[in-house]
Design an enzyme around this catalytic site. Structure first.
Site, PDB file in Angstrom:
ATOM      1  N   LYS A 194       0.882  -1.178   0.000  1.00 26.66           N
ATOM      2  CA  LYS A 194       0.000   0.000   0.000  1.00 26.66           C
ATOM      3  C   LYS A 194       0.913   1.220   0.000  1.00 26.66           C
ATOM      4  CE  LYS A 194      -1.757   3.104   2.011  1.00 26.66           C
ATOM      5  NZ  LYS A 194      -1.520   4.524   1.638  1.00 26.66           N
ATOM      6  N   GLU A 269       9.635   1.485  10.689  1.00 21.83           N
ATOM      7  CA  GLU A 269      10.680   2.486  10.435  1.00 21.83           C
ATOM      8  C   GLU A 269       9.994   3.836  10.564  1.00 21.83           C
ATOM      9  OE1 GLU A 269      13.786   1.890   9.987  1.00 21.83           O
ATOM     10  OE2 GLU A 269      13.773  -0.240   9.512  1.00 21.83           O
ATOM     11  N   CYS A 303      13.769  10.940   6.845  1.00 17.08           N
ATOM     12  CA  CYS A 303      13.614  10.490   8.234  1.00 17.08           C
ATOM     13  C   CYS A 303      14.899  10.677   9.029  1.00 17.08           C
ATOM     14  CB  CYS A 303      13.154   9.038   8.263  1.00 17.08           C
ATOM     15  SG  CYS A 303      14.110   7.990   7.182  1.00 17.08           S
ATOM     16  N   GLU A 400       9.312  16.071  15.331  1.00 15.29           N
ATOM     17  CA  GLU A 400       9.827  15.971  13.964  1.00 15.29           C
ATOM     18  C   GLU A 400       9.047  16.926  13.057  1.00 15.29           C
ATOM     19  OE1 GLU A 400       8.922  12.413  11.643  1.00 15.29           O
ATOM     20  OE2 GLU A 400      11.042  12.354  11.095  1.00 15.29           O
TER      21      GLU A 400
HETATM   22  P1  NAP Z   1       2.237   8.468   7.573  1.00 14.42           P
HETATM   23  O1  NAP Z   1       1.138   9.436   7.601  1.00 14.42           O
HETATM   24  O2  NAP Z   1       2.533   7.701   8.785  1.00 14.42           O
HETATM   25  O3  NAP Z   1       1.956   7.514   6.339  1.00 14.42           O
HETATM   26  C1  NAP Z   1       2.746   6.412   6.020  1.00 14.42           C
HETATM   27  C2  NAP Z   1       1.896   5.388   5.314  1.00 14.42           C
HETATM   28  O4  NAP Z   1       0.915   4.892   6.217  1.00 14.42           O
HETATM   29  C3  NAP Z   1       1.119   5.944   4.127  1.00 14.42           C
HETATM   30  O5  NAP Z   1       1.038   4.960   3.140  1.00 14.42           O
HETATM   31  C4  NAP Z   1      -0.230   6.211   4.759  1.00 14.42           C
HETATM   32  O6  NAP Z   1      -1.291   6.306   3.844  1.00 14.42           O
HETATM   33  C5  NAP Z   1      -0.380   5.020   5.650  1.00 14.42           C
HETATM   34  N1  NAP Z   1      -1.363   5.197   6.712  1.00 14.42           N
HETATM   35  C6  NAP Z   1      -1.908   6.349   7.203  1.00 14.42           C
HETATM   36  N2  NAP Z   1      -2.799   6.076   8.173  1.00 14.42           N
HETATM   37  C7  NAP Z   1      -2.824   4.733   8.304  1.00 14.42           C
HETATM   38  C8  NAP Z   1      -3.547   3.833   9.154  1.00 14.42           C
HETATM   39  N3  NAP Z   1      -4.391   4.263  10.072  1.00 14.42           N
HETATM   40  N4  NAP Z   1      -3.331   2.509   9.020  1.00 14.42           N
HETATM   41  C9  NAP Z   1      -2.445   2.044   8.120  1.00 14.42           C
HETATM   42  N5  NAP Z   1      -1.742   2.847   7.286  1.00 14.42           N
HETATM   43  C10 NAP Z   1      -1.925   4.172   7.383  1.00 14.42           C
HETATM   44  O7  NAP Z   1       3.598   9.145   7.216  1.00 14.42           O
HETATM   45  P2  NAP Z   1       3.906  10.032   5.952  1.00 14.42           P
HETATM   46  O8  NAP Z   1       3.281  11.355   6.180  1.00 14.42           O
HETATM   47  O9  NAP Z   1       3.557   9.303   4.714  1.00 14.42           O
HETATM   48  O10 NAP Z   1       5.513  10.112   5.994  1.00 14.42           O
HETATM   49  C11 NAP Z   1       6.178  10.972   6.849  1.00 14.42           C
HETATM   50  C12 NAP Z   1       6.663  10.273   8.111  1.00 14.42           C
HETATM   51  O11 NAP Z   1       7.308   9.040   7.816  1.00 14.42           O
HETATM   52  C13 NAP Z   1       7.666  11.053   8.872  1.00 14.42           C
HETATM   53  O12 NAP Z   1       7.342  11.053  10.245  1.00 14.42           O
HETATM   54  C14 NAP Z   1       8.990  10.323   8.658  1.00 14.42           C
HETATM   55  O13 NAP Z   1       9.941  10.439   9.629  1.00 14.42           O
HETATM   56  C15 NAP Z   1       8.555   8.939   8.497  1.00 14.42           C
HETATM   57  N6  NAP Z   1       9.519   8.208   7.669  1.00 14.42           N
HETATM   58  C16 NAP Z   1      10.355   7.310   8.270  1.00 14.42           C
HETATM   59  C17 NAP Z   1      11.286   6.613   7.538  1.00 14.42           C
HETATM   60  C18 NAP Z   1      12.196   5.615   8.157  1.00 14.42           C
HETATM   61  O14 NAP Z   1      12.812   4.836   7.454  1.00 14.42           O
HETATM   62  N7  NAP Z   1      12.332   5.540   9.454  1.00 14.42           N
HETATM   63  C19 NAP Z   1      11.369   6.830   6.169  1.00 14.42           C
HETATM   64  C20 NAP Z   1      10.513   7.745   5.589  1.00 14.42           C
HETATM   65  C21 NAP Z   1       9.582   8.421   6.349  1.00 14.42           C
HETATM   66  P3  NAP Z   1      -1.635   7.759   3.235  1.00 14.42           P
HETATM   67  O15 NAP Z   1      -0.600   7.987   2.229  1.00 14.42           O
HETATM   68  O16 NAP Z   1      -2.972   7.657   2.658  1.00 14.42           O
HETATM   69  O17 NAP Z   1      -1.590   8.732   4.375  1.00 14.42           O
END
Ligand code: NAP
Ligand code: MG
Length: 498
Positions: A194, A269, A303, A400
């Site tokens: 997804k 992650e 990240c 963050e």
């Molecule tokens: P996010 O809102 O957590 O979304 C990540 C993924 O989860 C997206 O595909 C999102 O779908 C999905 N998602 C959202 N709500 C969900 C739920 N209730 N159940 C299951 N899946 C759900 O994060 P983001 O805004 O895409 O990315 C930014 C964040 O990711 C930052 O905090 C960053 O630090 C972190 N990040 C971490 C790493 C690492 O390797 N540690 C790498 C990259 C990013 P949608 O797209 O529809 O919201």
């Protein structure tokens, strides 16, 4: 004869054919519309314009995808394919990505906003990630432990975990998706992916290549759509054996709760608030360049971004002035312009979020040394920003931001315990950066910083041979390296009385 400079390929010609298609879900080897028939807009963050539509998958589509992945794992050709067979398919996929690299990079830059140069780098990295993991396919071994009972033969087997749900973010879309797919497939799992709703295009293109290179139906399924309902349904699904999630810490916690239903395995992650520590004996020019790149790269939507800059007071002004100078000179613009160094933020929401943090910092007494404002006009552009006069109690230092905003803070003594405490004064523990010529100091600090990655004098960025992941609230588990592949296996102990 004079060397000819080949013209830049017309990006629209390169991706026009793909964009003109109706984008569907990839389930059981076929492209199909969402059961609901619904789609969502795909936006170019450099213009704010809709340039494609993708299928909005929901719980019913996730269910079909999980069934297909289950069948391929339990009884399909994947269950009997040997390790060289899996290895060869991963290699073929890497070749196919490479062959279409410019198209992937262009799609990624249009969808996410990142500079084309960076997108090319990420695409090349994705091919490399597949090849690295292909090498593991035939090297996943059990052991023959020495046990205390006599007259027994015992051994362990490492078996693929089963059906993996992969949920990925928008900041490096293809690279994040491939990181999960490559290790899971090398281990022999099947996958339902997804991708992030903000950046679905390279995942869809990847699905086409997965079909073309000959992966059996159901081994990889791709359901574009929203976190809720699609991601949530995947995390809750009773027939999924593991969720591998990359994204925010808040959603990561909801994944853990959703996984409780069938106690599926969970890898996370998550976010970071990584420290950059600059000592006075460092090569300051390199440290300044590294600090600036570490927070402005991909508009800070990384990240591991170095978002807390701790500089020894004796060189504080010099280092901060250097980062400020770099911020002023940075060419901010559309990722498709060849001289762009920093693209837009990914969305209007992200622009508002980052602006909100800068405002909150100002209200709490931080000084905006440079930047701080959105760039007027269309698109979601933010100025590279340096905040000073910040302290540990401010939201901008604790949370963050995921934008091009660094908080600079002086280190006012030489006591290592205090420096360690500053670095570790965060809920996160993903990455860290140390700049010094004192080898002993660097290694002492490296052992005491609570983070999954320590980079000394720049270190290396991502390398697939290095485990990657977080301490504390930056996550559970590691991606890449042997640990990354083994994370998609279960261990079985077999004992035979002789
Ligand atoms: P996010 O809102 O957590 O979304 C990540 C993924 O989860 C997206 O595909 C999102 O779908 C999905 N998602 C959202 N709500 C969900 C739920 N209730 N159940 C299951 N899946 C759900 O994060 P983001 O805004 O895409 O990315 C930014 C964040 O990711 C930052 O905090 C960053 O630090 C972190 N990040 C971490 C790493 C690492 O390797 N540690 C790498 C990259 C990013 P949608 O797209 O529809 O919201
Ligand atoms: Mg987009």
């Amino acid at each position: 004869m004079n060397a000819q400079i080949s013209p830049r390929p017309d990006p629209h010609a390169l991706v026009g054919g793909f964009l003109a298609r109706t984008h569907e879900l990839f389930i059981d080897g076929k492209f199909v519309p969402a059961q609901s028939g619904q789609t969502f807009d795909v936006i170019n963050p450099a213009t704010g314009e809709v340039f494609a539509k993708a299928a909005a998958g929901g719980a019913a589509d996730i269910d079909l995808a999980v069934k297909a992945a289950r069948k391929a794992f339990d009884s399909g050709p994947w269950s009997t394919l040997n390790a060289p067979g899996r290895r060869n398919l991963l290699w073929k996929l890497a070749d196919a990505i490479e062959k279409n690299a410019e198209e992937f990079a262009t799609l990624e830059s249009m969808d996410n906003g990142m500079p084309l140069m960076m997108a090319r780098f990420a695409v090349a990295g994705s091919a490399e990630c597949l090849r690295y993991n292909a090498g593991w396919a035939g090297k996943i071994n059990g052991e023959t432990p020495t046990i205390s009972a006599p007259n027994h033969h015992v051994y362990t087997l490492r078996e693929p975990i089963g059906v993996v749900g992969a949920i990925t973010p928008w900041n490096f879309p293809l690279a994040m998706e491939v990181a999960k797919l490559a290790s899971a497939l090398a281990a022999g799992c099947t996958v339902v992916l997804k991708p992030a709703e903000l950046t679905p295009l390279t995942a869809i293109r990847l699905g086409q290549l997965i079909a073309e290179v000959g992966f059996p139906a159901g081994v990889v399924n791709i359901v574009t759509g929203f976190g809720d309902p699609a991601g949530k349904a995947l995390a809750l699904h009773p027939d999924v054996d593991k969720i591998s999630f990359t994204g925010s810490t808040a959603v990561g916690k909801s994944i853990v709760a959703a996984a409780a239903g069938n106690l599926k395995r969970v890898a996370l992650e998550l976010g970071g608030k990584s420290p950059v520590i600059v000592f006075p004996d460092a090569d300051l020019e390199r440290a300044i360049g590294g600090a600036a790149d570490g927070i402005f790269r991909n508009s800070g939507q990384v990240c591991v971004a170095g978002s807390r800059l701790f500089v020894h007071q004796s060189v504080f002004d010099k280092v901060v002035d250097g980062v400020v100078e770099r911020a002023k000179k940075l060419k901010v613009g559309s990722g498709m312009e060849p001289d762009t160094q920093m693209g837009p933020l990914v969305s209007q929401k992200q622009l508002e979020r980052v602006s909100g943090y800068i405002q909150s910092g100002s209200e709490e007494g931080a000084e905006v040394v440079v930047g701080g404002k959105r760039v007027e006009g269309k698109g979601y552009f933010m100025q590279p920003t340096v905040l000073a006069q910040t302290n540990r109690d401010m939201k901008v230092v604790r949370e963050e931001i995921f934008g091009p905003v660094v908080c600079a803070m002086p280190i006012d003594d030489d006591d290592l315990d205090r420096i360690v405490k500053l670095a570790n004064d965060t809920d996160y523990g993903l990455s860290s950066n140390i700049w010094t010529r004192d080898i002993s100091l660097a290694h002492k600090l490296a052992r005491r910083i609570k983070a999954g990655t320590v980079r000394v004098n720049g270190g290396v960025g991502l390398d697939y041979a290095l485990p990657f992941g977080g301490y504390k609230q930056s996550g559970w588990g590691r991606e890449n390296a042997r640990e990354g592949v083994e994370a998609y296996t279960e261990i079985k102990s077999v004992s035979v009385a002789l």
